[in-house]
Design a protein around this motif. Structure first.
Motif, PDB file in Angstrom:
ATOM      1  N   TRP A   1      -2.478  86.774  24.479  1.00 31.49           N
ATOM      2  CA  TRP A   1      -2.290  86.832  23.189  1.00 31.49           C
ATOM      3  C   TRP A   1      -0.898  87.422  22.842  1.00 31.49           C
ATOM      4  CZ3 TRP A   1      -5.844  84.112  21.390  1.00 31.49           C
ATOM      5  CH2 TRP A   1      -7.399  84.439  21.977  1.00 31.49           C
TER       6      TRP A   1
ATOM      7  N   TYR B   1     -17.949  80.298  16.475  1.00 29.50           N
ATOM      8  CA  TYR B   1     -17.096  80.564  15.379  1.00 29.50           C
ATOM      9  C   TYR B   1     -17.081  79.351  14.448  1.00 29.50           C
ATOM     10  CZ  TYR B   1     -14.386  84.214  18.021  1.00 29.50           C
ATOM     11  OH  TYR B   1     -14.104  85.276  18.638  1.00 29.50           O
TER      12      TYR B   1
ATOM     13  N   TRP C   1     -12.469  81.089  11.983  1.00 26.04           N
ATOM     14  CA  TRP C   1     -11.115  81.096  12.689  1.00 26.04           C
ATOM     15  C   TRP C   1     -10.494  79.933  11.845  1.00 26.04           C
ATOM     16  CZ3 TRP C   1     -11.053  82.074  18.611  1.00 26.04           C
ATOM     17  CH2 TRP C   1      -9.865  81.912  19.106  1.00 26.04           C
TER      18      TRP C   1
HETATM   19  O1  AHR Z   1     -11.938  86.498  19.293  1.00 27.10           O
HETATM   20  C1  AHR Z   1     -10.748  85.596  20.146  1.00 27.10           C
HETATM   21  C2  AHR Z   1     -11.002  85.100  21.296  1.00 27.10           C
HETATM   22  O2  AHR Z   1     -12.036  84.075  21.068  1.00 27.10           O
HETATM   23  C3  AHR Z   1     -11.626  85.837  22.572  1.00 27.10           C
HETATM   24  O3  AHR Z   1     -10.602  86.658  23.238  1.00 27.10           O
HETATM   25  C4  AHR Z   1     -12.409  84.866  23.325  1.00 27.10           C
HETATM   26  O4  AHR Z   1     -13.474  85.516  23.908  1.00 27.10           O
HETATM   27  C5  AHR Z   1     -12.658  83.964  22.293  1.00 27.10           C
HETATM   28  O5  AHR Z   1     -12.531  82.627  22.765  1.00 27.10           O
END
Ligand code: AHR
Length: 493
Positions: free
Chosen positions: A98, A246, A305
């Motif tokens: 990140w 997601y 997302w």
């Molecule tokens: O939430 C962001 C990322 O999404 C997390 O680190 C991972 O587990 C997923 O792919």
């Protein structure tokens, strides 16, 4: 105006709604932990032991029941011993996943447990399988929960004499991907070793949560259930299996959180509504291997997302959160309630400043997103008994597979809570609901409604907020109107 019929039967019980279904997720990612939750003991921002007071108050208001930590992919590179002891001696690392920023480990196990104490929620620790060892995870559990052992003595020396209670232990994260690119068979074998040596110390009972599938990977679920739903002695090795899903109707880099057209609005609703099919099909697999319902389904990461906000670090996943996201949250939470026989926990990704956050911060300023308000509207479901709720909804729009209306209902202490959403951009819906086997004399309603693009920001923190709403109830018949893009809570008592 559309007329839609509903039926709620209070005698047709689904299951108790475990509060953890309303759980959250905080990873060492962008400004979620640092700046979002934790500002350190020397900060001018109001805090208690380094943890933001405004954030804790906001979490307490929506009754946050658990916070999953420290990741996510970060968990698979995290070495917990780096995050305990004197802060100036803590080892630094680079957060490769990140943004490549330096992680100084100033927020570690003690700070996380302090966050849980202030919020009044249960910890959910995710251990490192991918780059960690069995010994490392076993010692972490010992450090947190044992008494009179070497790890417990170290904890005491670091300022915490009493052991903490730890129920939820995630054994790895996304081990099919960032957690080691494993096959389901390889992961299941790892789980058996890690799980066996993470012991129940001192009467503490761990619920060991296995890495579950990504979205519709039913093969992964099948293998995990086959291998982990029955151990030596017949008891399940895993207490839960963690599915991640997601809402991403198109590639996130193409989907602005606030600037999207009607087509993308409906595609988002369709992607969110797919969670119902996922829960149904994964539950069917779990039912086959675990008819006694001893292994819970966890949705450890869910939410929208989108593209990051322009000008922000792409590795920080900072996105705005509009009424569209609030509708996605309502569709998910209603589905979790309806599937509460198998769903034991869910964790929205992620609490503050990351993905579909409930809170955004900027220095000492804080904004509650529309999604935060959905959690407020749904909070009365926690600990309630989910009851059968059928909605004869038509589809949200032509060619869209999502229902216009999502719903769920629960009963707690003689009070029925009904939550509803209308994701149409144009149609007002008039709901006529028969409520069977429940007696009430009062009705109360609250609503969140706004244009799908509307959001709150630091200059306009209250553009999208909950307002009182009207509903009528007499002799078992409830009537309530839902404007386009709305989420409502109706209470009968
Ligand atoms: O939430 C962001 C990322 O999404 C997390 O680190 C991972 O587990 C997923 O792919």
């Amino acid at each position: 105006m559309k007329q839609i019929c509903m039926l709620i039967n209070a005698r047709d019980v689904i299951a108790r709604i475990r509060p953890e279904i309303y759980g959250h997720f905080a990873e060492h990612l962008g400004r979620c932990v640092y700046g979002g939750i934790y500002v350190g003991e020397d900060s001018a921002i109001p805090h208690v032991n380094g943890i933001r007071t405004d954030v804790v108050e906001a979490f307490r208001n929506i009754r946050v029941p658990t916070i999953r930590w420290p990741g996510g992919c970060f968990a698979e590179e995290y070495h917990w011993k780096d995050g305990v002891g004197p802060k100036d001696k803590r080892r630094r690392m680079v957060n490769i996943n990140w943004g490549g920023v330096v992680e100084d480990n100033s927020f570690g196990t003690h700070e996380y447990m302090e966050l849980c104490r202030q919020v009044g929620c249960k910890p959910y620790i995710n251990g490192n399988v991918g780059s960690g060892t069995v010994q490392e995870m076993a010692e972490w559990v010992e450090y947190m929960t044992a008494e009179g052992t070497p790890m417990a003595e170290w904890r005491r020396a670091n300022g915490q004499s009493d052991p903490w209670k730890l129920e939820f232990l995630g054994v790895g994260n996304e081990n099919w991907g960032c957690g080691g690119e494993m096959t389901a068979e390889t992961y299941a074998a790892h789980f058996r070793r890690f799980g066996a040596f993470c012991r129940d110390h001192n009467g503490n009972r761990l619920c060991r949560i296995a890495c579950g599938p990504s979205s519709a990977d039913y093969g992964w679920m099948e293998t995990i259930m086959k291998s982990l739903s029955r151990g030596w002695g017949g008891y399940p090795l895993a207490g839960g299996v963690d599915l991640h899903y997601y809402t991403m109707p198109i590639h996130p880099q193409m989907d602005s959180a606030t600037d999207f057209d009607d087509k993308l609005h409906y595609a988002t609703m369709e992607s969110a509504a797919f969670v119902d099919e996922l829960l149904t099909r994964h539950t069917e697999i779990m039912n086959r291997y675990d008819p006694e319902n001893r292994v819970g389904l966890v949705i450890g990461e869910w939410g929208c997302w989108h593209q990051v906000e322009p000008g922000t670090n792409p590795g920080f996943l900072y996105q705005q959160n509009a009424m569209r996201d609030a509708l996605v949250a309502a569709i998910h939470l209603n589905a979790f309630n309806r599937h509460s026989r198998r769903v034991m926990m869910a964790n929205l990704a992620q609490t503050v400043n990351v993905l579909q956050a409930v809170l955004l911060t900027d220095g000492d300023r804080l904004v509650k997103t529309p999604t935060y308000h959905v959690f407020d509207l749904f909070k009365a479901h926690q600990e309630g008994t989910a009851v059968y709720c059928y909605t004869d909804s038509e589809k949200a729009a032509e060619g869209c597979r999502a229902d216009m209306v999502s719903s769920s209902a629960s009963v707690l202490d003689g009070v029925m809570t009904i939550t509803l959403s209308n994701c149409s951009l144009t149609e007002t819906v008039e709901i006529a609901c028969d409520v069977c086997h429940f007696s009430a004399s009062q009705v109360r309603a609250r609503i969140l409604t706004a244009d799908t693009h509307a959001f709150n920001d630091f200059d306009h923190p209250e553009d999208v907020v909950i307002r009182p709403h009207t509903a009528e109830y007499a002799r078992g018949r409830l009537c309530v109107t839902l404007p386009p893009c709305s989420v409502a809570e109706v209470t009968l008592s």
